[in-house]
Design a protein around this motif. Structure first.
Motif, PDB file in Angstrom:
ATOM      1  N   CYS A 140       0.824  -1.213   0.000  1.00  0.00           N
ATOM      2  CA  CYS A 140       0.000   0.000   0.000  1.00  0.00           C
ATOM      3  C   CYS A 140       0.858   1.263   0.000  1.00  0.00           C
ATOM      4  CB  CYS A 140      -0.952   0.004   1.200  1.00  0.00           C
ATOM      5  SG  CYS A 140      -2.238  -1.250   1.057  1.00  0.00           S
ATOM      6  N   ARG A 141       1.962   1.235   0.755  1.00  0.00           N
ATOM      7  CA  ARG A 141       2.866   2.402   0.754  1.00  0.00           C
ATOM      8  C   ARG A 141       3.458   2.613  -0.633  1.00  0.00           C
ATOM      9  NH1 ARG A 141       4.070   1.002   6.076  1.00  0.00           N
ATOM     10  NH2 ARG A 141       5.675  -0.503   5.482  1.00  0.00           N
ATOM     11  N   GLN A 142       3.910   1.538  -1.253  1.00  0.00           N
ATOM     12  CA  GLN A 142       4.533   1.660  -2.580  1.00  0.00           C
ATOM     13  C   GLN A 142       3.538   2.135  -3.638  1.00  0.00           C
ATOM     14  OE1 GLN A 142       6.596  -1.885  -3.809  1.00  0.00           O
ATOM     15  NE2 GLN A 142       8.080  -1.767  -2.126  1.00  0.00           N
ATOM     16  N   GLN A 143       2.293   1.685  -3.532  1.00  0.00           N
ATOM     17  CA  GLN A 143       1.278   2.029  -4.533  1.00  0.00           C
ATOM     18  C   GLN A 143       0.495   3.285  -4.169  1.00  0.00           C
ATOM     19  OE1 GLN A 143       0.993   0.398  -7.471  1.00  0.00           O
ATOM     20  NE2 GLN A 143       2.798  -0.718  -6.757  1.00  0.00           N
ATOM     21  N   ASN A 144       0.752   3.799  -2.961  1.00  0.00           N
ATOM     22  CA  ASN A 144       0.050   4.989  -2.465  1.00  0.00           C
ATOM     23  C   ASN A 144      -1.476   4.772  -2.465  1.00  0.00           C
ATOM     24  OD1 ASN A 144      -0.022   7.529  -1.334  1.00  0.00           O
ATOM     25  ND2 ASN A 144      -0.214   8.552  -3.322  1.00  0.00           N
ATOM     26  N   ILE A 145      -1.875   3.617  -1.904  1.00  0.00           N
ATOM     27  CA  ILE A 145      -3.301   3.313  -1.783  1.00  0.00           C
ATOM     28  C   ILE A 145      -3.636   3.048  -0.322  1.00  0.00           C
ATOM     29  CG2 ILE A 145      -3.541   2.405  -4.127  1.00  0.00           C
ATOM     30  CD1 ILE A 145      -3.420  -0.422  -2.921  1.00  0.00           C
ATOM     31  N   SER A 146      -4.911   3.052  -0.012  1.00  0.00           N
ATOM     32  CA  SER A 146      -5.374   2.861   1.358  1.00  0.00           C
ATOM     33  C   SER A 146      -5.236   1.398   1.790  1.00  0.00           C
ATOM     34  CB  SER A 146      -6.843   3.282   1.467  1.00  0.00           C
ATOM     35  OG  SER A 146      -7.410   2.794   2.661  1.00  0.00           O
ATOM     36  N   TYR A 147      -4.564   1.206   2.919  1.00  0.00           N
ATOM     37  CA  TYR A 147      -4.406  -0.127   3.511  1.00  0.00           C
ATOM     38  C   TYR A 147      -5.778  -0.737   3.809  1.00  0.00           C
ATOM     39  CZ  TYR A 147      -3.167  -3.642   7.022  1.00  0.00           C
ATOM     40  OH  TYR A 147      -3.032  -4.811   7.725  1.00  0.00           O
ATOM     41  N   HIS A 148      -6.660   0.057   4.408  1.00  0.00           N
ATOM     42  CA  HIS A 148      -7.975  -0.448   4.803  1.00  0.00           C
ATOM     43  C   HIS A 148      -8.846  -0.780   3.587  1.00  0.00           C
ATOM     44  CE1 HIS A 148      -7.014   0.242   8.944  1.00  0.00           C
ATOM     45  NE2 HIS A 148      -6.654   1.487   8.665  1.00  0.00           N
ATOM     46  N   ALA A 149      -8.717   0.017   2.528  1.00  0.00           N
ATOM     47  CA  ALA A 149      -9.483  -0.277   1.314  1.00  0.00           C
ATOM     48  C   ALA A 149      -9.009  -1.582   0.684  1.00  0.00           C
ATOM     49  CB  ALA A 149      -9.361   0.877   0.321  1.00  0.00           C
ATOM     50  N   LEU A 150      -7.688  -1.780   0.632  1.00  0.00           N
ATOM     51  CA  LEU A 150      -7.173  -3.028   0.072  1.00  0.00           C
ATOM     52  C   LEU A 150      -7.634  -4.223   0.903  1.00  0.00           C
ATOM     53  CD1 LEU A 150      -5.434  -4.472  -2.050  1.00  0.00           C
ATOM     54  CD2 LEU A 150      -3.475  -4.159  -0.527  1.00  0.00           C
ATOM     55  N   THR A 151      -7.608  -4.086   2.220  1.00  0.00           N
ATOM     56  CA  THR A 151      -8.079  -5.153   3.109  1.00  0.00           C
ATOM     57  C   THR A 151      -9.545  -5.471   2.825  1.00  0.00           C
ATOM     58  OG1 THR A 151      -6.526  -4.444   4.817  1.00  0.00           O
ATOM     59  CG2 THR A 151      -8.367  -5.840   5.523  1.00  0.00           C
ATOM     60  N   TYR A 152     -10.365  -4.432   2.696  1.00  0.00           N
ATOM     61  CA  TYR A 152     -11.796  -4.607   2.403  1.00  0.00           C
ATOM     62  C   TYR A 152     -11.977  -5.397   1.109  1.00  0.00           C
ATOM     63  CZ  TYR A 152     -16.406  -3.484   0.585  1.00  0.00           C
ATOM     64  OH  TYR A 152     -17.658  -3.573   0.045  1.00  0.00           O
ATOM     65  N   TRP A 153     -11.273  -4.988   0.052  1.00  0.00           N
ATOM     66  CA  TRP A 153     -11.459  -5.642  -1.240  1.00  0.00           C
ATOM     67  C   TRP A 153     -10.886  -7.059  -1.247  1.00  0.00           C
ATOM     68  CZ3 TRP A 153     -14.900  -4.290  -4.660  1.00  0.00           C
ATOM     69  CH2 TRP A 153     -15.395  -2.981  -4.632  1.00  0.00           C
ATOM     70  N   GLN A 154      -9.829  -7.302  -0.495  1.00  0.00           N
ATOM     71  CA  GLN A 154      -9.317  -8.668  -0.406  1.00  0.00           C
ATOM     72  C   GLN A 154     -10.361  -9.583   0.223  1.00  0.00           C
ATOM     73  OE1 GLN A 154      -5.585  -8.002   1.658  1.00  0.00           O
ATOM     74  NE2 GLN A 154      -4.446  -8.452  -0.187  1.00  0.00           N
TER      75      GLN A 154
END
Length: 112
Positions: A34-48
């Motif tokens: 998420c840091r490398q892609q500059n995206i939200s950690y929580h959003a990625l967790t939700y979509w996973q």
């Protein structure tokens, strides 16, 4: 206007599907990715969770030879208590049992 909303939702779903797949293949932790892609950690967790893809693999099941576990002791004087849950699970408690150990076993069985 309704078609515009639908296409945004579709884009968003595909966008996150690509990130979920890329994260899984990256070998990075979720936070690093998420840091490398500059995206939200929580959003990625939700979509996973939504897609059913987890970054951490589930623990593998290990076969346990049941016949060795259920083999009666050689010098068995008879059990003080015998609990038969089904044909494969038998718990025998001798007269010199540990109450603490029995509580632990029963606690584990209750959670099943």
């Amino acid at each position: 206007m309704a078609t515009q909303r639908k296409s945004r939702r579709h884009y968003s779903r595909n966008y996150w599907k690509r990130h979920v797949k890329a994260h899984r293949e990256s070998g990075l932790t979720r936070a690093e990715y998420c840091r490398q892609q500059n995206i939200s950690y929580h959003a990625l967790t939700y979509w996973q969770k939504k897609f059913g893809n987890h970054s951490t693999p589930l623990p593998a099941l290990v076969p346990v030879p049941v016949d060795k576990i259920l083999r009666p002791p050689v010098n068995d004087q008879g059990a003080g208590v015998k609990i038969i849950l089904n044909s494969a699970v038998v718990i025998e408690v001798s007269e010199h049992f540990s109450p603490k150990a029995l509580r632990q076993v029963l606690s584990v069985l209750e959670r099943r």
